[in-house]
Scaffold this active site. Structure first.
Site, mmCIF file in Angstrom:
data_model
loop_
_atom_site.group_PDB
_atom_site.id
_atom_site.type_symbol
_atom_site.label_atom_id
_atom_site.label_comp_id
_atom_site.label_asym_id
_atom_site.label_seq_id
_atom_site.Cartn_x
_atom_site.Cartn_y
_atom_site.Cartn_z
ATOM 1 N N CYS A 1 32.488 50.883 22.034
ATOM 2 C CA CYS A 1 33.478 51.135 21.890
ATOM 3 C C CYS A 1 34.599 51.884 22.912
ATOM 4 O O CYS A 1 35.261 50.947 22.703
ATOM 5 C CB CYS A 1 33.750 52.906 20.936
ATOM 6 N N HIS B 1 40.198 57.637 22.680
ATOM 7 C CA HIS B 1 39.229 56.990 22.790
ATOM 8 C C HIS B 1 38.877 56.379 24.498
ATOM 9 O O HIS B 1 38.262 56.089 24.429
ATOM 10 C CB HIS B 1 37.526 56.475 22.599
#
Ligand SMILES: *[C@@H]1O[C@H](CO)[C@@H](O)[C@H](O)[C@H]1NC(C)=O
Ligand SMILES: *[C@@H]1O[C@H](CO)[C@@H](O)[C@H](O)[C@H]1NC(C)=O
Ligand SMILES: *[C@@H]1O[C@H](CO)[C@@H](O)[C@H](O)[C@H]1NC(C)=O
Ligand SMILES: *[C@@H]1O[C@H](CO)[C@@H](O)[C@H](O)[C@H]1NC(C)=O
Ligand SMILES: *[C@@H]1O[C@H](CO)[C@@H](O)[C@H](O)[C@H]1NC(C)=O
Ligand SMILES: *[C@@H]1O[C@H](CO)[C@@H](O)[C@H](O)[C@H]1NC(C)=O
Length: 567
Positions: free
Chosen positions: A97, A153
């Site tokens: 990710c 993130h």
């Protein structure tokens, strides 16, 4: 038609050939010049700046969209977007990710910015270097209104890493890897035990007042941004869903009960909930497309749908996603980790097709800039593939590199070949998920799902009927690796001096190691990798959780702990 105004001179010219011929030609020249100038003005920069909507799914597997063949999970809205536009058949991302999102934002391979490896934890003081100029910053400079809804993130430990400090006008979402779908808390296993904090922010403030299923919250936010957008300005909306990432231990799969109930054809109880999570995601795509249409800006919008990496069928952060028949899971450089779902739609410019050229997550920054008439920067790894994709030309991207110095593997794709060296965790490196594909009774009708979807009807209303022949794509993907018997396979695992070479065109499921038969190709690819490895910004081999980040110090929120004085 354009010369009609010159007919006066033409008629005189026929009577007095010598004198008036010159004037006729001059008149034509002047007219063409005027037309050119006018059309440059019309097609020029300002009017080319279309709205851009990027929708990112989190840990959605290759076999989790119905356009790739599954009958378990219906994704008619996502599929229709690709059928009306371009279904990307060879879209690659990083396999984790944080690296993928870094590459999307910078246009660079994650290992050149130090963002490769294990994703950011909430207690880690690290972020995408602020020396990097990122996509929302480019677009903001060009006059775009910029909004991020959902996951970030790429850094939250310091204020300077936050989206609102990095080009986004507004932000509503979770900063870390994942949260609970209803409580918006994120738990981490620390040495002192489980640590939990809320991670949902509106701009830079904890959003305590929100309630509801998070996919709905993100959808409502996106719709409200679209509705209140000042249409004289171009819009950049990045919508990074939590779905279908797993939640916290003990509640890893979460969906509204009535949606789970509508998935009773799914045999696996876990996949049943997962399918409901994906349905909510797919519905969201339909709602966003409908909102763009109702606002009257759909035909001036580029919509991109991508997954950030492959699905996690088992193990850490399992979400029961499915990459089958591709090999490997998220966190591996096998195809299941990096070859992911992708579709792009852009108004009438695109005639629908499947694009089989290589496209990498780092290509979106230059490709989207080109699509709005800007010259992309040249100090990046991404390629501008706009013309290639919309005109179905050979991709100018010839290679795809994956380097994770933390886990200790590299992969290199060039042409039909893919080399993997180093060490990859074997428990995530096989073909998984075949046993989770069972269906009770008859699967739902795909045709009905498509015809009843919002994206289908919005396009139909706009005179762009999705032709059922386009679903040839679905059948092609169904037979991606027709002949296999995975149980009997002696799969190649890299490590201990073994390198694996696959022909991913003929053998997309990476069953047959052809390294021994092709020593020259292996040697050339290793040489190329060793050059690329010199560009790596090294990543420490540790998962950091700083005690000072403990949410208990910040009213039980995961906060930018380095800058904040605890309360
Ligand atoms: C978020 O920031 C933007 C830009 O400064 C502002 O317009 C908006 O009102 C803010 N939202 C909230 C809830 O503070
Ligand atoms: C957290 O720790 C528990 C107990 O040791 C374990 O079962 C669980 O898998 C861990 N979760 C994660 C996300 O590492
Ligand atoms: C785009 O849609 C709007 C609203 O539906 C319409 O007014 C406009 O004519 C359309 N433009 C084009 C180029 O189709
Ligand atoms: C796109 O290009 C591929 C490969 O060249 C070709 O097989 C395919 O037919 C093309 N599709 C369309 C719609 O032209
Ligand atoms: C490498 O060697 C170690 C120790 O002998 C073994 O445990 C491991 O499975 C081997 N890995 C591969 C990919 O062969
Ligand atoms: C602290 O957390 C509570 C919820 O536990 C919330 O209601 C309150 O508004 C928060 N206080 C501040 C100052 O953010």
């Amino acid at each position: 038609m354009s010369s009609s105004g010159c007919n006066y001179f033409y008629r005189i010219h026929r009577k007095h050939p010598k004198r008036m011929g010159f004037l006729y030609i001059l008149c034509i020249l002047l007219l063409s010049l005027t037309i050119t100038v006018l059309s440059v003005k019309v097609n020029g920069k300002n009017d080319n700046r279309r709205h851009i909507v990027i929708i990112i799914a989190d840990d959605l597997g290759w076999n989790d969209v119905s356009s790739h063949g599954t009958d378990q999970v219906m994704t008619p809205n996502i599929d229709s977007l690709g059928y009306a536009g371009v279904t990307l058949g060879r879209y690659y991302s990083h396999c984790i990710c944080t690296p993928s999102r870094s590459a999307l934002l910078t246009g660079k391979y994650a290992y050149t910015t130090g963002m490769q490896g294990y994703p950011l934890t909430n207690g880690e003081d690290r972020g995408l270097p602020t020396t990097e100029k990122i996509l929302p910053q480019y677009l903001k400079e060009l006059g775009y209104a910029t909004h991020l809804v959902g996951k970030w993130h790429v850094g939250g430990s310091r204020e300077k890493y936050l989206p609102t400090k990095r080009g986004f006008d507004t932000y509503f979402g979770h900063r870390g890897g994942f949260v609970d779908y209803y409580e918006y808390t994120s738990e981490e296993n620390w040495s002192i035990g489980k640590v939990s904090g809320m991670d949902l922010y509106r701009n830079e403030t904890a959003a305590w007042d929100e309630e509801g299923y998070i996919t709905d919250l993100y959808t409502e936010e996106a719709i409200s941004i679209i509705n209140s957008h000042d249409a004289s300005k171009p819009l950049f909306l990045m919508m990074a869903h939590l779905a279908p990432h797993s939640g916290n231990d003990g509640a890893i799969l979460q969906a509204p009960p009535e949606v789970v109930r509508s998935m009773r054809h799914v045999e696996s109880p876990e996949r049943r909930i997962f399918a409901a999570m994906v349905k909510k995601l797919d519905d969201s795509v339909g709602d966003v497309v409908e909102a763009l249409s109702e606002k009257g800006i759909l035909n001036k919008t580029i919509i991109l749908f991508i997954s950030d990496n492959g699905g996690m069928t088992s193990g850490d952060s399992v979400n029961y996603a499915n990459n089958y028949p591709l090999r490997g899971l998220k966190m591996t450089p096998f195809e299941g980790g990096i070859r992911v779902v992708g579709a792009i739609w852009a108004s009438d410019e695109i005639t629908s097709h499947q694009y089989d050229g290589y496209v990498h997550v780092s290509d979106w920054l230059p490709t989207l800039l080109k699509a709005i008439g800007e010259e992309p920067p040249n100090n990046i790894d991404g390629h501008d593939l706009w013309a290639n994709i919309i005109m179905n030309q050979t991709s100018s991207r010839a290679e795809i590199v994956e380097i994770d110095d933390m886990a200790g593997y590299q992969s290199y794709i060039h042409g039909d070949f893919k080399l993997i060296t180093g060490h990859v965790d074997q428990k995530y490196s096989n073909h998984q998920g075949k046993d989770l594909l069972g269906i009770i009774g008859k699967p739902p009708s795909y045709t009905d799902a498509i015809v009843n979807s919002k994206v289908y009807s919005v396009f139909k209303k706009a005179g762009r009927t999705i032709h059922f022949e386009d679903m040839v794509i679905r059948n092609r993907f169904k037979d991606l690796c027709p002949k296999h018997d995975d149980e009997d396979d002696e799969l190649c695992h890299p490590g201990n001096g073994t390198v694996c070479l696959f022909n991913i065109k003929n053998d997309p499921c990476e069953r047959k190691n052809i390294a021994e038969a092709n020593p020259y190709i292996v040697k050339t690819m290793i040489e190329r990798l060793s050059i690329e490895k010199k560009r790596v910004i090294p990543r420490a081999n540790s998962i950091v959780r700083e005690p000072r980040a403990n949410p208990a110090f910040f009213n039980y929120t995961w906060h930018s702990f380095v800058d904040q004085v605890s309360s």
